[in-house]
Design a protein around this motif. Structure first.
Motif, PDB file in Angstrom:
ATOM      1  N   PHE A 173       0.885  -1.164   0.000  1.00 30.91           N
ATOM      2  CA  PHE A 173       0.000   0.000   0.000  1.00 30.91           C
ATOM      3  C   PHE A 173       0.914   1.202   0.000  1.00 30.91           C
ATOM      4  O   PHE A 173       1.656   1.432   0.950  1.00 30.91           O
ATOM      5  N   GLN A 175       2.790   4.783   0.028  1.00 33.35           N
ATOM      6  CA  GLN A 175       2.778   6.152   0.537  1.00 33.35           C
ATOM      7  C   GLN A 175       2.586   6.997  -0.712  1.00 33.35           C
ATOM      8  O   GLN A 175       3.307   6.841  -1.693  1.00 33.35           O
ATOM      9  N   PRO A 176       1.568   7.888  -0.717  1.00 28.69           N
ATOM     10  CA  PRO A 176       1.189   8.497  -1.987  1.00 28.69           C
ATOM     11  C   PRO A 176       2.296   9.329  -2.649  1.00 28.69           C
ATOM     12  O   PRO A 176       2.369   9.356  -3.880  1.00 28.69           O
ATOM     13  N   ALA A 177       3.140   9.983  -1.884  1.00 31.26           N
ATOM     14  CA  ALA A 177       4.156  10.838  -2.508  1.00 31.26           C
ATOM     15  C   ALA A 177       5.350  10.034  -2.983  1.00 31.26           C
ATOM     16  O   ALA A 177       5.684  10.043  -4.167  1.00 31.26           O
ATOM     17  N   SER A 178       5.997   9.327  -2.096  1.00 32.30           N
ATOM     18  CA  SER A 178       7.236   8.627  -2.465  1.00 32.30           C
ATOM     19  C   SER A 178       6.953   7.314  -3.174  1.00 32.30           C
ATOM     20  O   SER A 178       7.784   6.813  -3.912  1.00 32.30           O
ATOM     21  N   ARG A 179       5.792   6.780  -2.931  1.00 25.51           N
ATOM     22  CA  ARG A 179       5.393   5.462  -3.422  1.00 25.51           C
ATOM     23  C   ARG A 179       6.299   4.347  -2.918  1.00 25.51           C
ATOM     24  O   ARG A 179       6.364   3.260  -3.495  1.00 25.51           O
ATOM     25  N   PHE A 180       7.009   4.595  -1.845  1.00 26.02           N
ATOM     26  CA  PHE A 180       7.560   3.510  -1.046  1.00 26.02           C
ATOM     27  C   PHE A 180       6.354   2.851  -0.364  1.00 26.02           C
ATOM     28  O   PHE A 180       5.219   3.288  -0.533  1.00 26.02           O
ATOM     29  N   LEU A 239       2.796  12.294   8.436  1.00 29.58           N
ATOM     30  CA  LEU A 239       1.860  12.998   7.565  1.00 29.58           C
ATOM     31  C   LEU A 239       0.931  12.064   6.816  1.00 29.58           C
ATOM     32  O   LEU A 239      -0.183  12.423   6.479  1.00 29.58           O
ATOM     33  N   HIS A 240       1.426  10.902   6.483  1.00 20.36           N
ATOM     34  CA  HIS A 240       0.706  10.030   5.559  1.00 20.36           C
ATOM     35  C   HIS A 240      -0.162   9.000   6.257  1.00 20.36           C
ATOM     36  O   HIS A 240      -0.914   8.293   5.609  1.00 20.36           O
ATOM     37  N   GLY A 241      -0.065   8.939   7.569  1.00 17.78           N
ATOM     38  CA  GLY A 241      -0.933   8.000   8.271  1.00 17.78           C
ATOM     39  C   GLY A 241      -0.509   7.841   9.720  1.00 17.78           C
ATOM     40  O   GLY A 241       0.680   7.878  10.044  1.00 17.78           O
ATOM     41  N   ALA A 244      -2.260   3.967  14.162  1.00 25.21           N
ATOM     42  CA  ALA A 244      -3.471   3.135  14.158  1.00 25.21           C
ATOM     43  C   ALA A 244      -3.859   2.760  12.723  1.00 25.21           C
ATOM     44  O   ALA A 244      -4.269   1.628  12.442  1.00 25.21           O
ATOM     45  N   TYR A 245      -3.715   3.717  11.817  1.00 26.03           N
ATOM     46  CA  TYR A 245      -4.052   3.440  10.420  1.00 26.03           C
ATOM     47  C   TYR A 245      -3.101   2.387   9.840  1.00 26.03           C
ATOM     48  O   TYR A 245      -3.525   1.447   9.176  1.00 26.03           O
ATOM     49  N   HIS A 248      -3.948  -0.973  11.138  1.00 21.05           N
ATOM     50  CA  HIS A 248      -5.123  -1.490  10.432  1.00 21.05           C
ATOM     51  C   HIS A 248      -4.740  -2.020   9.045  1.00 21.05           C
ATOM     52  O   HIS A 248      -5.181  -3.101   8.625  1.00 21.05           O
ATOM     53  N   LEU A 249      -3.904  -1.241   8.345  1.00 26.06           N
ATOM     54  CA  LEU A 249      -3.529  -1.649   6.983  1.00 26.06           C
ATOM     55  C   LEU A 249      -2.753  -2.962   6.969  1.00 26.06           C
ATOM     56  O   LEU A 249      -2.853  -3.732   6.011  1.00 26.06           O
TER      57      LEU A 249
END
Ligand SMILES: Cc1cc2nc3c(=O)[nH]c(=O)nc-3n(C[C@H](O)[C@H](O)[C@H](O)COP(=O)(O)OP(=O)(O)OC[C@H]3O[C@@H](n4cnc5c(N)ncnc54)[C@H](O)[C@@H]3O)c2cc1C
Lengths: 262, 790
Positions: A173, A175-180, A239-241, A244-245, A248-249
């Protein structure tokens, strides 16, 4: 960047000798190291490039049935050539972008041990062995926390040996910016049991989710992990989560990996 | 049949040939013999008092030419602000001094403290590391409400507070608006954030200063959207160089999106240093520097209330907004949350009473100014989100609630000072509903649900004021500039012509679109027309390109100049044809005498103008060159309706945009392909704002999103497939007050799309039983998931 010299040894022995000198550092694909140098956050006086060492490159099957990947093998080569281990090849094919995959190497990724990198999950999830110029290190001993490994000063990863599981899958899943990996889960089912390795989530770096491993070892189905959950404590919160998130993921991605592998 | 040339044709962008084949000439491509390079030492703390700068160790380092600090600029002016806003009590805004290099204090991370000029960039950087700067760190103020609530931390000690202005609009309507809220049958309230963005043009900013000792002339090459504005501001207000000794060139510019409008310290520095060092001085921003020195965009925190009567008619709108100015006033910063925002709060609706309050606030962050849409996206987002929420509260269809309140009669004077000349909001609504197949949505939602996904449909309308702007009006509103545009049309002896425009093209395609207009007017081939822009030495004084103004204002100036050309050419033709001027007709590139077969070709007339042997020299001068300045009598008001369909993955909160459709009314369209490209790009940026982009500071004023590792740009896979990414501009109500009937299309996509996306996400979540009324942008997976489990 500060000034530095570059050496391009042709053998592991020459590379080890070169790296042994003061302020020398190994250079793999440079996808992590070069940006660091550009920001002047490191100042080695010599970079010892590993990309000209033939014995450290390529993918092959060992006599013991393990998949052997040279420490200087690029992600693109693994994606293309590790057909015997499709889950690993698929994982490599989603690292970064084509430029990163054509330069970045498995050895560099493992030496760096970024808490959000993919290879650490693949290696720990497979129970692979990290081979260096001096020894063999079991993956359970190799990863020692964020950016921390069992490698000694000047030690070079020459090869990684992967036992091939009956079934495996990696779910990332991004990370939207780095896509790591914001969270990445590698699930591998062996005859002796299931391994589940999680990257991106923990402040301690890549880890094995033992409850899920136990549950999946007795029943390799998504239902087996239905009731399981991780706590957000100790998970990375940024910043990206939140932690807890991410926790969950891990559950969601583990189920998806099991689904895809089964 | 699509036309193959002239107005309405999708002529291919001729400039793309050089851009795509590496033959462009960008500022960084400009290298002047003997040039030196500058490296700016920038503050890594957000707020502090500079107690000492020691450059002695750096002075002697290899290659160092000269080192500058704030003290070197005491004799020159600070960075000027081009707009003065008057607050609700009639007092002028607080306007702090904005030094070229920090002096006394640093006020945001990235503020330049010292500048090292050296033979090479690496040498300059090495020397900069040897400079020791002592700063007494002060607490930083980042949160706007905290900055206003207390003076404990003041960004500028010499100002009375952190409040730049407290603006009320229209102040005379306030009491009546409050009264309307008391009488309302229903009031919907929403608090929201319009997230701070970084423009991120593909080309970072660059400045090259040059100085000719022999003639005492300075030249600045810079990545600007408006070279004349830079020349005026920098020459007159900062460095004291008269315009005839200063040339500003903005060659090919790789995208601006607003952030290249403003006059920046680095430009003034390079121009100043070139003279001080008697050597050209070059600066090329790194991407990291861009994040902390390019003016940011948006950053509003708003409470909006909508009052409705028992029949669901809008009766009043009331807002309170905190608008971040950052640490200093960027060139046009004060105008964005006021005149480009408050005036838009009527939207497409006939709400009779509107009161807008805006508090502009100084914080220890990078200055904030115009970014694609500038004020209008903020207005649209508030209004369209609160209408959507009202529809849900009232249990009515969001489309019908909008339709019921649409303005239908034009011209329409809004209660917020502007008069819409023309529009047809039902037409764009009808169109977008057809394009988006709203009728088929229920089936698509069912299909998504079968896959375990939630699906939502979002609708949004917008109006914007662009074609900026009538000079006398903006003058009354505080602008320290006129907003006309200029064009010189120079016809050559053999009939080809060059348009020297004050507009500037940095992605808009002027070099293609402008010739299409003239080609039609004269009846010659587009290839005979060339556009020149970007150099103050060879273009008339113009105000540049932003606010979707180029075709509406710059294009109008060009039409006026071409009309003068045609009028003169007719005189020449009448002489050649020995006919009365009033009988001369121009068609398909030939002048003829009405009702006869006598004619003379365009090229013969232009040749006569420059070889005036047989020529009415007693009546007219030789030559064929005319200039026009066009000052619009009103803004233009593009409007449209957008729809979006999203799928939300309830397990992760991930949002995927499955469909997007836009129906825009841009009035007449010169080049449909270019217009569609502008809208596609604008929507992509709007989707970026809605789902991905967020410029974030921690409480100490450290920039958390200082690179692409953390600042998320929209990428191709964040957008829907092209067959479900539909842009339409077939609804056209031509502008009534400019010669081309055009309105401008550059910002629409970025204005109309963010609320469309959020409305769709809320619709999806509500369909899953999640009672979520609002999600702040960007709606990242983490935020959506948190909202669902809030
Ligand atoms: C844009 C971008 C996106 C990326 N996305 C991802 C992603 O999605 N997932 C992911 O996992 N990674 C990602 N990466 C990281 C990428 O995989 C890098 O290639 C990797 O982390 C480092 O490998 P390298 O060969 O480039 O090492 P280098 O940068 O050359 O070196 C990194 C470190 O390892 C040391 N080193 C290198 N080789 C060896 C060796 N054989 N033995 C011992 N030490 C060695 C170096 O001295 C240095 O300290 C991304 C990188 C970029 C730039």
């Amino acid at each position: 960047m500060y000034n530095f010299d570059v050496e391009t040894p042709g053998t592991v022995a020459d590379a080890v000798a070169a790296i042994g000198r003061d302020e020398a550092q190994a250079l793999g694909g440079g996808q992590t190291l070069i940006p660091t140098l550009k920001q002047r956050l490191a100042s080695p006086s010599v970079l010892v490039s590993l990309s000209g060492i033939a014995e450290m490159k390529g993918v092959c099957m060992g006599d013991d049935g393990r998949l052997c990947i040279g420490g200087a093998t690029t992600h693109a080569t693994v994606a293309r050539e590790a057909a015997q281990y499709p889950a690993l090849a698929a994982m490599a094919s989603h690292i970064g972008d084509p430029a990163v995959r054509n330069r970045g190497t498995i050895g560099g990724s493992l030496a760096n041990n970024d808490p959000s990198a993919c290879y650490p999950a693949g290696v720990l999830g497979s129970g692979a062995t990290v081979v260096t110029n001096t020894r063999e290190i079991a993956s359970d001993e190799y990863f020692q926390g964020m950016f921390d490994t069992a490698l000694e000063e000047g030690e070079i990863i020459t090869e990684v040996r992967f036992p091939i599981p009956e079934a495996a899958n990696y779910q990332k899943f991004v990370q939207p910016a780095s896509r790591f990996a914001l969270v990445g889960v590698f699930v591998a089912k062996f005859s002796g049991g299931v391994r589940v390795a999680v990257t991106g989530a923990s402040e301690e770096g890549v880890f094995r989710w033992s409850e899920a491993e136990a549950a999946l070892s007795s029943d390799f189905s998504t239902g087996a992990i239905d009731g399981l959950s991780l706590s957000g404590e100790g998970m990375i919160s940024d910043l990206h989560g939140t932690g807890a998130y991410r926790a969950h993921l891990v559950g969601v991605m583990t189920k998806r990996a099991v689904d895809a592998a089964a | 049949m699509p036309k193959d040339g002239g107005i309405g044709a999708s002529s291919k962008r001729r400039e793309d040939v050089r851009f795509l084949t590496g033959a462009g000439n960008y500022t960084d491509d400009i290298n002047i013999h003997g040039q030196a390079h500058v490296f700016f030492l920038r503050s890594d703390i957000a707020h502090g008092t500079i107690t000492g700068i020691d450059t002695s160790a750096a002075q002697g380092m290899p290659g160092v030419v000269k080192i500058f600090t704030g003290a070197d600029f005491e004799a020159v002016g600070g960075m000027p602000c081009g707009w003065q806003v008057t607050d609700k009590h009639g007092a002028p805004m607080q306007e702090p001094r904005h030094p070229i290099l920090a002096h006394g204090k640093v006020r945001h991370v990235g503020e330049p403290i010292a500048a090292v000029v050296a033979d090479t960039l690496e040498q300059a950087r090495d020397a900069a590391e040897a400079i020791s700067v002592e700063i007494d760190e002060l607490p930083a103020v980042v949160d706007m409400k905290a900055a206003v609530a207390s003076d404990n931390v003041k960004v500028h000690d010499d100002l009375t507070s952190n409040l730049c202005y407290d603006w009320g609009f229209v102040e005379e309507n306030k009491a009546a608006t409050d009264e309307a809220f008391k009488k309302a049958a229903h009031v919907t309230t929403l608090e929201l954030v319009n997230n701070r963005l970084v423009a991120n043009p593909m080309e970072p900013r660059v400045a090259v200063g040059d100085y000719a000792r022999g003639t005492d002339e300075s030249t600045l090459y810079t990545t600007s959207q408006n070279p004349h504005v830079i020349r005026l501001l920098m020459g007159a207000f900062v460095l004291g160089i008269p315009e005839h000794k200063l040339r500003v060139v903005a060659p090919d510019v790789g995208g601006g999106f607003g952030t290249k409008i403003f006059h920046y310290q680095e430009e003034a520095f390079c121009t100043f240093a070139a003279k001080a060092c008697n050597r050209a001085v070059k600066w090329t921003s790194s991407r990291s520097e861009a994040f902390m020195s390019d003016a940011h965009g948006r950053d509003h925190v708003t409470k909006i209330e909508l009052a409705l009567d028992a029949e669901n008619n809008f009766t009043a709108v009331r807002t309170e907004t905190y608008a971040n100015m950052g640490a200093y006033l960027s060139t046009f910063a004060p105008s964005i949350p006021t005149w480009l925002h408050g005036t838009l709060m009527a939207g497409n609706y006939k709400t009779p009473l509107i009161y807008v309050n805006v508090k502009a606030v100084f914080t220890n962050t990078v200055p904030v100014d115009a970014y694609r849409g500038a004020g209008r996206p903020e207005a649209t987002f508030q209004l369209e989100r609160v209408i959507d929420k009202a529809a849900r509260e009232l249990g009515v269809d969001p489309v019908e609630l909008r339709r019921q309140n649409f303005i239908t009669e034009f011209p329409y004077a809004t209660p917020v000072a502007v008069e819409y000349d023309t529009g047809d909001y039902h037409a764009t609504m009808d169109k977008v509903l057809e394009l988006s197949d709203r009728a088929g949505f229920a089936a698509r939602r069912a299909a998504s649900e079968a896959k375990g996904k939630l699906r939502g449909f979002g609708i949004n309308c917008f109006i914007e004021a662009c074609g900026i702007a009538p000079s006398n009006l903006v003058g009354q509103l505080g602008a320290r500039a006129g907003l006309y545009e200029s064009a010189t049309v120079r016809v050559n002896a053999t009939g080809g012509l060059v348009v020297m425009t004050g507009s500037h093209s940095h992605g808009q395609g002027h070099e293609t679109a402008f010739p299409q207009v003239i080609a039609d007017m004269i009846g010659i081939d587009e290839s005979m027309i060339e556009v020149v822009h970007g150099d103050t030495a060879n273009t008339p004084m113009g105000m540049g390109t932003y606010g979707s103004r180029s075709i509406a204002v710059g294009g109008s100036a060009m039409v006026r100049a071409t009309e003068k050309i045609i009028a003169k050419a007719k005189k020449i033709a009448s002489h050649l044809l020995e006919a009365s001027e009033s009988d001369i007709e121009l068609k398909d590139g030939a002048f003829s005498v009405a009702g006869t077969d006598k004619s003379v070709a365009w090229g013969d007339v232009t040749l006569a103008a420059y070889v005036p042997h047989n020529y009415p020299l007693e009546d007219i001068e030789p030559g064929l060159e005319e200039t026009a300045f066009y000052d619009p009598s009103n803004f233009t008001y593009p409007a449209g309706a957008y729809t979006c369909e999203v799928e939300v993955d309830p397990a992760t909160g991930e949002v995927s945009i499955e469909r997007f459709a836009s129906a825009d009314d841009f009035g007449n369209v010169v080049n449909p392909m270019i217009v569609e490209g502008q809208v596609h790009g604008g929507i992509a940026q709007g989707i970026g704002q809605a789902l991905l982009e967020n410029c974030s500071y921690d409480e100490n004023g450290q920039l958390l999103t200082a690179s692409y590792m953390d600042y998320t740009m929209p990428r191709a896979d964040n957008l829907p497939q092209m067959d479900h990414y539909v842009v339409d501009h077939s609804c056209q109500t031509p502008c009534t007050h400019n010669p081309l009937g055009v309105k401008g299309c550059g910002e629409a996509g970025a204005i109309g799309s963010p609320p469309t996306v959020i409305n769709a996400i809320i619709d999806a979540l509500q369909s899953g039983g999640h009672r979520v009324d609002h999600i702040d942008m960007p709606a990242t997976p983490a935020r959506v998931w948190a909202a669902m489990h809030g």
